[in-house]
Design an enzyme around this catalytic site. Structure first.
Site, mmCIF file in Angstrom:
data_model
loop_
_atom_site.group_PDB
_atom_site.id
_atom_site.type_symbol
_atom_site.label_atom_id
_atom_site.label_comp_id
_atom_site.label_asym_id
_atom_site.label_seq_id
_atom_site.Cartn_x
_atom_site.Cartn_y
_atom_site.Cartn_z
ATOM 1 N N ASP A 37 -23.586 5.400 15.171
ATOM 2 C CA ASP A 37 -23.143 6.644 14.543
ATOM 3 C C ASP A 37 -21.583 6.188 14.667
ATOM 4 O O ASP A 37 -21.403 5.906 15.838
ATOM 5 C CB ASP A 37 -23.545 8.003 15.220
ATOM 6 C CG ASP A 37 -23.263 9.021 14.170
ATOM 7 O OD1 ASP A 37 -24.251 9.677 13.609
ATOM 8 O OD2 ASP A 37 -22.005 9.691 13.767
ATOM 9 N N TYR A 163 -20.651 12.936 -5.029
ATOM 10 C CA TYR A 163 -21.756 12.831 -4.263
ATOM 11 C C TYR A 163 -23.056 11.926 -4.962
ATOM 12 O O TYR A 163 -23.479 11.168 -4.399
ATOM 13 C CB TYR A 163 -22.134 14.085 -3.401
ATOM 14 C CG TYR A 163 -23.548 13.855 -2.606
ATOM 15 C CD1 TYR A 163 -23.283 13.321 -1.495
ATOM 16 C CD2 TYR A 163 -24.648 14.329 -3.062
ATOM 17 C CE1 TYR A 163 -24.439 13.185 -0.477
ATOM 18 C CE2 TYR A 163 -25.806 14.306 -1.988
ATOM 19 C CZ TYR A 163 -25.617 13.502 -0.899
ATOM 20 O OH TYR A 163 -26.684 13.565 -0.085
ATOM 21 N N LYS A 167 -24.733 8.588 -4.757
ATOM 22 C CA LYS A 167 -26.174 8.403 -4.353
ATOM 23 C C LYS A 167 -26.848 7.943 -5.381
ATOM 24 O O LYS A 167 -27.965 7.108 -5.156
ATOM 25 C CB LYS A 167 -26.825 9.821 -3.967
ATOM 26 C CG LYS A 167 -26.368 10.559 -2.769
ATOM 27 C CD LYS A 167 -26.617 9.624 -1.614
ATOM 28 C CE LYS A 167 -26.468 10.184 -0.297
ATOM 29 N NZ LYS A 167 -26.632 9.185 0.844
ATOM 30 N N THR A 198 -29.938 20.555 7.947
ATOM 31 C CA THR A 198 -28.932 19.902 8.723
ATOM 32 C C THR A 198 -27.419 20.428 8.648
ATOM 33 O O THR A 198 -27.035 21.256 7.952
ATOM 34 C CB THR A 198 -28.771 18.344 8.565
ATOM 35 O OG1 THR A 198 -28.100 18.090 7.246
ATOM 36 C CG2 THR A 198 -30.242 17.911 8.410
HETATM 37 P P1 NAP Z 1 -25.492 14.924 9.073
HETATM 38 O O1 NAP Z 1 -26.326 15.663 9.805
HETATM 39 O O2 NAP Z 1 -24.285 15.245 8.684
HETATM 40 O O3 NAP Z 1 -25.750 13.576 9.749
HETATM 41 C C1 NAP Z 1 -24.819 12.377 9.010
HETATM 42 C C2 NAP Z 1 -24.367 11.332 10.216
HETATM 43 O O4 NAP Z 1 -23.503 10.310 9.709
HETATM 44 C C3 NAP Z 1 -23.467 12.236 11.154
HETATM 45 O O5 NAP Z 1 -23.659 12.076 12.490
HETATM 46 C C4 NAP Z 1 -21.990 11.622 10.812
HETATM 47 O O6 NAP Z 1 -20.982 11.758 11.714
HETATM 48 C C5 NAP Z 1 -22.511 10.170 10.506
HETATM 49 N N1 NAP Z 1 -21.258 9.457 9.799
HETATM 50 C C6 NAP Z 1 -20.501 10.052 8.864
HETATM 51 N N2 NAP Z 1 -19.590 9.129 8.227
HETATM 52 C C7 NAP Z 1 -20.096 7.863 8.859
HETATM 53 C C8 NAP Z 1 -19.469 6.627 9.079
HETATM 54 N N3 NAP Z 1 -18.488 6.312 8.426
HETATM 55 N N4 NAP Z 1 -20.134 5.808 9.883
HETATM 56 C C9 NAP Z 1 -20.997 5.950 10.593
HETATM 57 N N5 NAP Z 1 -21.672 7.086 10.721
HETATM 58 C C10 NAP Z 1 -20.977 8.203 9.997
HETATM 59 O O7 NAP Z 1 -26.398 14.866 7.575
HETATM 60 P P2 NAP Z 1 -27.850 14.617 7.267
HETATM 61 O O8 NAP Z 1 -28.154 15.875 6.523
HETATM 62 O O9 NAP Z 1 -28.627 14.005 8.444
HETATM 63 O O10 NAP Z 1 -28.025 13.292 6.190
HETATM 64 C C11 NAP Z 1 -28.303 12.132 6.417
HETATM 65 C C12 NAP Z 1 -28.347 11.340 4.913
HETATM 66 O O11 NAP Z 1 -29.484 11.974 4.262
HETATM 67 C C13 NAP Z 1 -27.111 11.175 4.427
HETATM 68 O O12 NAP Z 1 -26.966 9.844 3.664
HETATM 69 C C14 NAP Z 1 -27.395 12.442 3.269
HETATM 70 O O13 NAP Z 1 -26.404 11.856 2.245
HETATM 71 C C15 NAP Z 1 -28.735 12.297 3.100
HETATM 72 N N6 NAP Z 1 -29.180 13.547 2.428
HETATM 73 C C16 NAP Z 1 -29.181 14.823 3.151
HETATM 74 C C17 NAP Z 1 -29.577 15.855 2.456
HETATM 75 C C18 NAP Z 1 -29.489 17.069 3.017
HETATM 76 O O14 NAP Z 1 -29.507 18.282 2.296
HETATM 77 N N7 NAP Z 1 -29.291 17.436 4.495
HETATM 78 C C19 NAP Z 1 -30.422 15.636 1.186
HETATM 79 C C20 NAP Z 1 -30.396 14.798 0.792
HETATM 80 C C21 NAP Z 1 -29.853 13.373 1.226
HETATM 81 P P3 NAP Z 1 -20.212 12.828 11.839
HETATM 82 O O15 NAP Z 1 -21.014 14.266 11.944
HETATM 83 O O16 NAP Z 1 -19.074 12.485 12.795
HETATM 84 O O17 NAP Z 1 -19.335 12.863 10.527
#
Ligand code: NAP
Length: 268
Positions: A37, A163, A167, A198
């Protein structure tokens, strides 16, 4: 069929909501984990939780890693190569979402999302595939790449145009890689969650509430939940289970699939 004992898996964005739940789910199945991360402290917290959940005791290492950096990826895979000489799965989970109406979306915001969500996936998958090809030759394993897309890679999302573009690109990348890598023994699939509880979703609700487009805080979360036929939004564990499935031999005949995991959110 569902066992991940001795499997070496790299997971990005491991400090976030879905990443953390996925690390724990994989650890429970016995996987050896490389958890990365950009937020090193969050990745370290996940590593401790995964080690505690691991059936046979601690089997996770954590690395600070920016997915947009080619040299960071090289460091991650150099660790994998030197410690285990095999790679069974890469989960491209790190991502960002910028919630903003199309007419206000700046070029910088669009580029940032493309850089992390698309370039990050490309870099990781290409470098992983090179290591996996060697791994298939020497170990005879059946590697898998799992890319986190979104329902907004399939349908339009107001305020999520940039976004969604990133995606959608993840879906296309996934299918192209699936076709080229299948003859080499590597599977590539994408997962498309709807809203997941999240910090990413909390940020989107906060932003939309500040623009008067929805309720804030818990009321905002309840509003999102009501949009699901199942009456609730996804927990990170709901997504983690499907990611884990795609890493196991139970999904051995799946490649190029777009797996929508949204509790029916996009059916309405
Ligand atoms: P999250 O809780 O924000 O986790 C994302 C993680 O990626 C965070 O720890 C973030 O660090 C890290 N990150 C950001 N930029 C980065 C970089 N350049 N290099 C390495 N790590 C980096 O989000 P999540 O909800 O778990 O999402 C995980 C995945 O699922 C994402 O690809 C998201 O697009 C996808 N997704 C999420 C949802 C939703 O509703 N939550 C829905 C559909 C798809 P920081 O916090 O320090 O930025």
């Amino acid at each position: 069929m569902f066992n991940l004992n001795e499997r070496v898996i790299v997971l990005t964005g491991a400090g976030g909501g879905i990443g953390r739940a996925t690390a724990i789910a994989l650890a429970k199945q016995g996987a050896t984990l490389v958890l990365t991360d950009i937020d090193a402290a969050a990745a370290a917290e996940t590593t401790a939780l995964a080690d505690a959940a691991h059936a046979a005791g601690g089997k996770a290492v954590c690395i600070r890693h920016d997915v947009t950096s080619s040299t960071d990826w090289d460091d991650v895979f150099a660790t994998v190569q030197s410690r285990w000489s095999r790679l069974d799965a890469l989960i491209n989970n790190a991502g960002i979402m910028i919630t903003v109406p199309f007419l206000d979306l700046t070029l910088e915001q669009l580029r940032r999302q493309l850089e992390i969500n698309v370039v990050g996936v490309f870099l990781g998958a290409q470098k992983a595939a090179r290591l996996m090809i060697e791994s298939v030759r020497t170990q005879g394993n059946k590697p898998s790449i799992v890319n986190l897309s979104s329902v907004y890679g399939q349908i339009a999302g107001p305020t999520h145009t940039g976004y969604g573009a990133s995606k959608g690109a993840v879906s296309s990348l996934t299918k192209g890689m699936a076709v080229e890598l299948a003859p080499l023994g590597i599977r590539v699939n994408s997962i498309h969650p709807g809203p997941v509880k999240t910090s990413m979703l909390a940020g989107a609700i906060h932003e939309l509430a500040s623009r008067g487009r929805m309720a804030s805080g818990d009321k905002g979360f309840a509003q999102v939940a009501k949009g699901h036929p199942m009456g609730r939004s996804a927990e990170p564990e709901d997504i983690a289970a499907v990611i884990a499935f795609l890493c196991t031999d139970a999904s051995a005949f799946m490649t190029g699939a777009e797996l929508r995991v949204d509790g029916g959110y996009t059916l309405l």
